[in-house]
Scaffold this motif. Structure first.
Motif, PDB file in Angstrom:
ATOM      1  N   ILE A   1       2.626   2.639   8.548  1.00  0.00           N
ATOM      2  CA  ILE A   1       2.749   2.435   7.112  1.00  0.00           C
ATOM      3  C   ILE A   1       3.498   1.141   6.852  1.00  0.00           C
ATOM      4  CG2 ILE A   1       4.867   3.825   6.922  1.00  0.00           C
ATOM      5  CD1 ILE A   1       3.662   4.820   4.168  1.00  0.00           C
ATOM      6  N   ASN A   2       3.034   0.412   5.851  1.00  0.00           N
ATOM      7  CA  ASN A   2       3.714  -0.780   5.366  1.00  0.00           C
ATOM      8  C   ASN A   2       4.141  -0.497   3.936  1.00  0.00           C
ATOM      9  OD1 ASN A   2       1.408  -2.053   7.273  1.00  0.00           O
ATOM     10  ND2 ASN A   2       3.280  -3.243   7.365  1.00  0.00           N
ATOM     11  N   TYR A   3       5.425  -0.644   3.679  1.00  0.00           N
ATOM     12  CA  TYR A   3       5.945  -0.518   2.318  1.00  0.00           C
ATOM     13  C   TYR A   3       5.869  -1.895   1.685  1.00  0.00           C
ATOM     14  CZ  TYR A   3       7.823   3.796   4.248  1.00  0.00           C
ATOM     15  OH  TYR A   3       7.960   5.015   4.863  1.00  0.00           O
ATOM     16  N   VAL A   4       5.208  -1.995   0.529  1.00  0.00           N
ATOM     17  CA  VAL A   4       5.054  -3.301  -0.105  1.00  0.00           C
ATOM     18  C   VAL A   4       5.885  -3.466  -1.372  1.00  0.00           C
ATOM     19  CG1 VAL A   4       2.789  -3.721   0.906  1.00  0.00           C
ATOM     20  CG2 VAL A   4       2.925  -2.624  -1.306  1.00  0.00           C
ATOM     21  N   ARG A   5       6.381  -2.376  -1.910  1.00  0.00           N
ATOM     22  CA  ARG A   5       7.290  -2.445  -3.063  1.00  0.00           C
ATOM     23  C   ARG A   5       7.983  -1.103  -3.204  1.00  0.00           C
ATOM     24  NH1 ARG A   5       3.140  -3.657  -6.052  1.00  0.00           N
ATOM     25  NH2 ARG A   5       4.035  -5.628  -6.670  1.00  0.00           N
ATOM     26  N   PRO A   6       9.202  -1.094  -3.753  1.00  0.00           N
ATOM     27  CA  PRO A   6       9.903   0.179  -3.959  1.00  0.00           C
ATOM     28  C   PRO A   6       9.122   1.088  -4.915  1.00  0.00           C
ATOM     29  CG  PRO A   6      11.421  -1.664  -4.208  1.00  0.00           C
ATOM     30  CD  PRO A   6      10.030  -2.241  -4.149  1.00  0.00           C
ATOM     31  N   ALA A   7       9.141   2.359  -4.622  1.00  0.00           N
ATOM     32  CA  ALA A   7       8.470   3.342  -5.474  1.00  0.00           C
ATOM     33  C   ALA A   7       9.432   3.769  -6.579  1.00  0.00           C
ATOM     34  CB  ALA A   7       8.013   4.535  -4.653  1.00  0.00           C
ATOM     35  N   ILE A   8       9.309   3.091  -7.708  1.00  0.00           N
ATOM     36  CA  ILE A   8      10.119   3.399  -8.886  1.00  0.00           C
ATOM     37  C   ILE A   8       9.146   3.754 -10.002  1.00  0.00           C
ATOM     38  CG2 ILE A   8      11.787   2.532 -10.560  1.00  0.00           C
ATOM     39  CD1 ILE A   8      12.636   0.467  -8.430  1.00  0.00           C
ATOM     40  N   GLY A   9       9.197   4.982 -10.459  1.00  0.00           N
ATOM     41  CA  GLY A   9       8.282   5.407 -11.509  1.00  0.00           C
ATOM     42  C   GLY A   9       8.305   6.904 -11.691  1.00  0.00           C
ATOM     43  N   GLU A  10       7.216   7.429 -12.214  1.00  0.00           N
ATOM     44  CA  GLU A  10       7.130   8.846 -12.533  1.00  0.00           C
ATOM     45  C   GLU A  10       6.249   9.640 -11.565  1.00  0.00           C
ATOM     46  OE1 GLU A  10       5.779   6.587 -15.264  1.00  0.00           O
ATOM     47  OE2 GLU A  10       7.900   6.132 -15.507  1.00  0.00           O
TER      48      GLU A  10
ATOM     49  N   ALA B   1       1.365   9.705   2.320  1.00  0.00           N
ATOM     50  CA  ALA B   1       0.319   8.946   3.008  1.00  0.00           C
ATOM     51  C   ALA B   1      -0.221   9.732   4.196  1.00  0.00           C
ATOM     52  CB  ALA B   1       0.870   7.592   3.465  1.00  0.00           C
ATOM     53  N   ASP B   2       0.655  10.295   5.006  1.00  0.00           N
ATOM     54  CA  ASP B   2       0.256  11.072   6.180  1.00  0.00           C
ATOM     55  C   ASP B   2      -0.654  12.226   5.776  1.00  0.00           C
ATOM     56  OD1 ASP B   2       0.114  12.516   8.609  1.00  0.00           O
ATOM     57  OD2 ASP B   2       2.159  13.258   8.421  1.00  0.00           O
ATOM     58  N   ASN B   3      -0.270  12.962   4.767  1.00  0.00           N
ATOM     59  CA  ASN B   3      -1.068  14.115   4.343  1.00  0.00           C
ATOM     60  C   ASN B   3      -2.423  13.666   3.784  1.00  0.00           C
ATOM     61  OD1 ASN B   3      -0.877  16.887   4.593  1.00  0.00           O
ATOM     62  ND2 ASN B   3       0.159  17.201   2.654  1.00  0.00           N
ATOM     63  N   ALA B   4      -2.445  12.582   3.019  1.00  0.00           N
ATOM     64  CA  ALA B   4      -3.718  12.083   2.481  1.00  0.00           C
ATOM     65  C   ALA B   4      -4.634  11.613   3.610  1.00  0.00           C
ATOM     66  CB  ALA B   4      -3.459  10.953   1.486  1.00  0.00           C
ATOM     67  N   LEU B   5      -4.070  10.917   4.609  1.00  0.00           N
ATOM     68  CA  LEU B   5      -4.853  10.485   5.766  1.00  0.00           C
ATOM     69  C   LEU B   5      -5.505  11.685   6.445  1.00  0.00           C
ATOM     70  CD1 LEU B   5      -2.304   7.962   7.355  1.00  0.00           C
ATOM     71  CD2 LEU B   5      -4.524   7.346   6.349  1.00  0.00           C
ATOM     72  N   THR B   6      -4.722  12.732   6.642  1.00  0.00           N
ATOM     73  CA  THR B   6      -5.212  13.905   7.352  1.00  0.00           C
ATOM     74  C   THR B   6      -6.279  14.641   6.541  1.00  0.00           C
ATOM     75  OG1 THR B   6      -3.080  14.073   8.439  1.00  0.00           O
ATOM     76  CG2 THR B   6      -4.498  15.992   8.576  1.00  0.00           C
ATOM     77  N   TYR B   7      -6.080  14.763   5.246  1.00  0.00           N
ATOM     78  CA  TYR B   7      -7.101  15.397   4.400  1.00  0.00           C
ATOM     79  C   TYR B   7      -8.413  14.623   4.465  1.00  0.00           C
ATOM     80  CZ  TYR B   7      -4.884  19.261   1.932  1.00  0.00           C
ATOM     81  OH  TYR B   7      -4.332  20.464   1.616  1.00  0.00           O
ATOM     82  N   ALA B   8      -8.357  13.304   4.315  1.00  0.00           N
ATOM     83  CA  ALA B   8      -9.583  12.510   4.324  1.00  0.00           C
ATOM     84  C   ALA B   8     -10.276  12.581   5.690  1.00  0.00           C
ATOM     85  CB  ALA B   8      -9.280  11.060   3.950  1.00  0.00           C
ATOM     86  N   GLY B   9      -9.502  12.486   6.762  1.00  0.00           N
ATOM     87  CA  GLY B   9     -10.085  12.573   8.101  1.00  0.00           C
ATOM     88  C   GLY B   9     -10.675  13.938   8.383  1.00  0.00           C
TER      89      GLY B   9
ATOM     90  N   GLN C   1      -2.476   3.330   7.692  1.00  0.00           N
ATOM     91  CA  GLN C   1      -3.703   3.570   8.449  1.00  0.00           C
ATOM     92  C   GLN C   1      -3.350   4.493   9.592  1.00  0.00           C
ATOM     93  OE1 GLN C   1      -6.570   0.417   9.400  1.00  0.00           O
ATOM     94  NE2 GLN C   1      -6.402   1.062  11.549  1.00  0.00           N
ATOM     95  N   GLY C   2      -4.242   5.431   9.888  1.00  0.00           N
ATOM     96  CA  GLY C   2      -3.942   6.377  10.949  1.00  0.00           C
ATOM     97  C   GLY C   2      -5.164   6.887  11.664  1.00  0.00           C
ATOM     98  N   THR C   3      -4.878   7.537  12.777  1.00  0.00           N
ATOM     99  CA  THR C   3      -5.903   8.198  13.564  1.00  0.00           C
ATOM    100  C   THR C   3      -5.719   9.699  13.395  1.00  0.00           C
ATOM    101  OG1 THR C   3      -5.827   6.409  15.182  1.00  0.00           O
ATOM    102  CG2 THR C   3      -6.884   8.469  15.875  1.00  0.00           C
TER     103      THR C   3
END
Length: 148
Positions: A92-101, A69-77, A138-140
């Motif tokens: 950052i708010n975690y809304v569900r565990p990241a289980i997947g591929e 998330a941090d890296n994506a925020l910085t790239y977009a900004g 969300q970030g600055t």
């Protein structure tokens, strides 16, 4: 190409420049991050989920989710401001565990000025071909000073 040149770059040039930047980040290389899309004010990063990136319950470690998330925020900004940038702060708010591929972070600039940008990012986990929201950030993003 410099960061300032991203405002005038073709989409292909901008993506190539962004991938060069990503390749110069040792941690991003270590975890296997891919820059899938980059345009002014928008970025998409992808990270294959590996066993060595999980925590004790089998979920992707929250620090890895947060990193993406941090890296994506910085790239977009940075792509919105077209200058060298760093993350000033983010939540950052975690809304569900990241289980997947696969983990996918999509960030979009909400507001950009000369000195900073506010950016939002949704992070999805892909499991059996289906995307599910697992975190919201969300970030600055701040302009990097000349003396840095």
């Amino acid at each position: 190409m410099s960061a300032a040149g991203t405002a005038r770059a073709t989409p292909a040039d901008m993506l190539a420049w962004g991938r060069e930047v990503l390749a110069s980040q040792p941690f991003s290389v270590l975890v296997g991050t891919e820059l899938a899309a980059l345009s002014p004010g928008k970025a998409e990063l992808r990270l294959p989920i590996r066993q060595d990136l999980r925590q004790q319950h089998g979920f992707l470690h929250g620090g890895v989710v947060s990193y993406l998330a941090d890296n994506a925020l910085t790239y977009a900004g940075g792509a919105a401001m077209a200058v060298p940038v760093v993350t000033s702060e983010y939540k950052i708010n975690y809304v569900r565990p990241a289980i997947g591929e696969l983990l996918v972070a999509r960030a979009e600039c909400v507001s950009a000025g000369r000195q900073q940008a506010v950016v939002r990012c949704d992070v999805y986990v892909v499991r059996d071909g289906e995307e599910r929201l697992c975190a919201v950030a969300q970030g600055t993003i701040a302009r990097l000073g000349e003396g840095a």
